[in-house]
Write a protein that holds these residues in place. Structure first.
Motif, PDB file in Angstrom:
ATOM      1  N   VAL A  46       0.773   1.171   7.037  1.00 52.53           N
ATOM      2  CA  VAL A  46       1.169   0.077   6.148  1.00 52.53           C
ATOM      3  C   VAL A  46       0.721   0.315   4.707  1.00 52.53           C
ATOM      4  CG1 VAL A  46       1.272  -1.638   8.002  1.00 52.53           C
ATOM      5  CG2 VAL A  46      -0.885  -1.254   6.782  1.00 52.53           C
ATOM      6  N   GLY A  47       0.490   1.557   4.348  1.00 52.31           N
ATOM      7  CA  GLY A  47       0.061   1.893   3.002  1.00 52.31           C
ATOM      8  C   GLY A  47       1.144   1.618   1.979  1.00 52.31           C
ATOM      9  N   PRO A  48       0.794   1.752   0.724  1.00 51.07           N
ATOM     10  CA  PRO A  48       1.738   1.456  -0.357  1.00 51.07           C
ATOM     11  C   PRO A  48       2.892   2.454  -0.412  1.00 51.07           C
ATOM     12  CG  PRO A  48      -0.243   2.457  -1.237  1.00 51.07           C
ATOM     13  CD  PRO A  48      -0.497   2.219   0.222  1.00 51.07           C
ATOM     14  N   GLU A  49       4.010   1.977  -0.976  1.00 53.64           N
ATOM     15  CA  GLU A  49       5.167   2.841  -1.191  1.00 53.64           C
ATOM     16  C   GLU A  49       5.275   3.287  -2.644  1.00 53.64           C
ATOM     17  OE1 GLU A  49       8.906   1.876   0.812  1.00 53.64           O
ATOM     18  OE2 GLU A  49       7.834   0.192   1.736  1.00 53.64           O
ATOM     19  N   HIS A  50       4.611   2.568  -3.542  1.00 55.54           N
ATOM     20  CA  HIS A  50       4.702   2.855  -4.978  1.00 55.54           C
ATOM     21  C   HIS A  50       3.341   2.641  -5.627  1.00 55.54           C
ATOM     22  CE1 HIS A  50       9.059   2.974  -4.760  1.00 55.54           C
ATOM     23  NE2 HIS A  50       9.004   1.886  -4.022  1.00 55.54           N
ATOM     24  N   GLY A  51       3.204   3.192  -6.835  1.00 53.54           N
ATOM     25  CA  GLY A  51       2.023   2.939  -7.644  1.00 53.54           C
ATOM     26  C   GLY A  51       0.913   3.950  -7.459  1.00 53.54           C
ATOM     27  N   LEU A  52      -0.211   3.649  -8.110  1.00 53.61           N
ATOM     28  CA  LEU A  52      -1.385   4.520  -8.063  1.00 53.61           C
ATOM     29  C   LEU A  52      -2.218   4.233  -6.822  1.00 53.61           C
ATOM     30  CD1 LEU A  52      -2.568   4.362 -11.780  1.00 53.61           C
ATOM     31  CD2 LEU A  52      -1.233   6.166 -10.672  1.00 53.61           C
ATOM     32  N   VAL A  53      -2.722   5.305  -6.224  1.00 60.45           N
ATOM     33  CA  VAL A  53      -3.585   5.197  -5.045  1.00 60.45           C
ATOM     34  C   VAL A  53      -4.821   6.032  -5.312  1.00 60.45           C
ATOM     35  CG1 VAL A  53      -3.813   5.724  -2.593  1.00 60.45           C
ATOM     36  CG2 VAL A  53      -1.629   4.888  -3.486  1.00 60.45           C
ATOM     37  N   GLU A  54      -5.978   5.436  -5.090  1.00 62.81           N
ATOM     38  CA  GLU A  54      -7.228   6.175  -5.220  1.00 62.81           C
ATOM     39  C   GLU A  54      -7.768   6.472  -3.828  1.00 62.81           C
ATOM     40  OE1 GLU A  54     -11.658   6.043  -7.274  1.00 62.81           O
ATOM     41  OE2 GLU A  54     -10.256   4.396  -7.663  1.00 62.81           O
ATOM     42  N   LEU A  55      -7.852   7.746  -3.511  1.00 66.73           N
ATOM     43  CA  LEU A  55      -8.369   8.168  -2.211  1.00 66.73           C
ATOM     44  C   LEU A  55      -9.888   8.232  -2.251  1.00 66.73           C
ATOM     45  CD1 LEU A  55      -5.860  11.035  -1.362  1.00 66.73           C
ATOM     46  CD2 LEU A  55      -5.869   8.697  -0.467  1.00 66.73           C
ATOM     47  N   PRO A  56     -10.538   7.862  -1.152  1.00 66.21           N
ATOM     48  CA  PRO A  56     -11.994   7.970  -1.107  1.00 66.21           C
ATOM     49  C   PRO A  56     -12.435   9.435  -1.085  1.00 66.21           C
ATOM     50  CG  PRO A  56     -11.129   7.215   1.005  1.00 66.21           C
ATOM     51  CD  PRO A  56      -9.964   7.312   0.068  1.00 66.21           C
ATOM     52  N   LEU A  57     -13.657   9.656  -1.477  1.00 70.33           N
ATOM     53  CA  LEU A  57     -14.197  11.007  -1.569  1.00 70.33           C
ATOM     54  C   LEU A  57     -14.182  11.738  -0.228  1.00 70.33           C
ATOM     55  CD1 LEU A  57     -15.366  12.995  -3.564  1.00 70.33           C
ATOM     56  CD2 LEU A  57     -17.620  12.027  -3.138  1.00 70.33           C
ATOM     57  N   HIS A  58     -14.371  11.031   0.895  1.00 71.91           N
ATOM     58  CA  HIS A  58     -14.369  11.716   2.198  1.00 71.91           C
ATOM     59  C   HIS A  58     -12.982  12.224   2.583  1.00 71.91           C
ATOM     60  CE1 HIS A  58     -13.215   7.671   3.696  1.00 71.91           C
ATOM     61  NE2 HIS A  58     -12.607   8.350   4.653  1.00 71.91           N
ATOM     62  N   VAL A  59     -11.928  11.740   1.913  1.00 68.53           N
ATOM     63  CA  VAL A  59     -10.569  12.220   2.167  1.00 68.53           C
ATOM     64  C   VAL A  59     -10.184  13.271   1.141  1.00 68.53           C
ATOM     65  CG1 VAL A  59      -8.133  11.567   2.293  1.00 68.53           C
ATOM     66  CG2 VAL A  59      -9.861  10.052   3.262  1.00 68.53           C
ATOM     67  N   ALA A  60     -10.365  12.954  -0.120  1.00 68.03           N
ATOM     68  CA  ALA A  60      -9.998  13.870  -1.213  1.00 68.03           C
ATOM     69  C   ALA A  60     -11.272  14.409  -1.833  1.00 68.03           C
ATOM     70  CB  ALA A  60      -9.145  13.146  -2.245  1.00 68.03           C
ATOM     71  N   TRP A  61     -11.923  15.303  -1.123  1.00 66.55           N
ATOM     72  CA  TRP A  61     -13.218  15.828  -1.561  1.00 66.55           C
ATOM     73  C   TRP A  61     -13.050  16.965  -2.560  1.00 66.55           C
ATOM     74  CZ3 TRP A  61     -13.083  20.799   0.098  1.00 66.55           C
ATOM     75  CH2 TRP A  61     -12.286  21.076   1.214  1.00 66.55           C
ATOM     76  N   SER A  62     -11.794  17.410  -2.763  1.00 64.99           N
ATOM     77  CA  SER A  62     -11.529  18.471  -3.718  1.00 64.99           C
ATOM     78  C   SER A  62     -10.211  18.168  -4.404  1.00 64.99           C
ATOM     79  CB  SER A  62     -11.438  19.810  -2.987  1.00 64.99           C
ATOM     80  OG  SER A  62     -11.047  20.829  -3.863  1.00 64.99           O
ATOM     81  N   GLY A  63     -10.203  18.169  -5.706  1.00 64.97           N
ATOM     82  CA  GLY A  63      -8.956  17.936  -6.418  1.00 64.97           C
ATOM     83  C   GLY A  63      -8.773  16.489  -6.830  1.00 64.97           C
ATOM     84  N   LEU A  64      -7.526  16.135  -7.105  1.00 64.87           N
ATOM     85  CA  LEU A  64      -7.189  14.789  -7.553  1.00 64.87           C
ATOM     86  C   LEU A  64      -7.536  13.741  -6.511  1.00 64.87           C
ATOM     87  CD1 LEU A  64      -3.625  15.002  -9.174  1.00 64.87           C
ATOM     88  CD2 LEU A  64      -5.766  14.415 -10.311  1.00 64.87           C
ATOM     89  N   ARG A  65      -8.070  12.622  -6.993  1.00 63.41           N
ATOM     90  CA  ARG A  65      -8.339  11.495  -6.084  1.00 63.41           C
ATOM     91  C   ARG A  65      -7.429  10.316  -6.381  1.00 63.41           C
ATOM     92  NH1 ARG A  65     -13.914   9.661  -6.345  1.00 63.41           N
ATOM     93  NH2 ARG A  65     -13.195   8.231  -4.768  1.00 63.41           N
TER      94      ARG A  65
END
Length: 119
Positions: free
Chosen positions: A30-49
């Protein structure tokens, strides 16, 4: 990371790791379809968050990252059923074999989405 041989015990362990994380159905995504999303560090531990779902490359990057690194709650929170079905015909080529097999085995609609594009 190199791909693990499909017949090895290690490959089975790898697939089991992803299978434990799966939602019970794609409707739980049920996540978003549009817009900005900030991923937590445990998911995006390298690169863009922070990724913009309205930019195709960033949308694909978010989905690749969450599929590979996310836990069940992350999958449901950041992925969207409609978006994953639309992306799958391309996305399946960009993710690891274990992830692809686990998701397509659990959700035949993903395989159908891929097959419908391939003809």
């Amino acid at each position: 990371m190199s791909e693990i041989a499909p017949g090895s015990d290690t490959a089975a362990v790898y697939r089991a790791r992803f299978a434990r994380r799966l939602p019970t159905s794609l409707s739980e995504l049920v996540g978003p379809e549009h817009g900005l999303v900030e991923l937590p560090l445990h998911v995006a531990w390298s690169g863009l968050r922070v990724l913009d779902l309205d930019r195709p490359r960033q949308r694909m990057s978010l989905y690749r990252t969450v599929l590979a690194e996310g836990m069940r709650d992350d999958l449901c929170r950041f992925l969207n059923r409609n978006v994953i079905l639309n992306l799958w015909p391309i996305l399946y080529r960009l993710i690891g074999r274990a992830v692809r097999e686990v998701w397509e085995d659990a959700f035949p609609e993903l395989l159908a989405a891929r097959s419908s594009v391939q003809g």
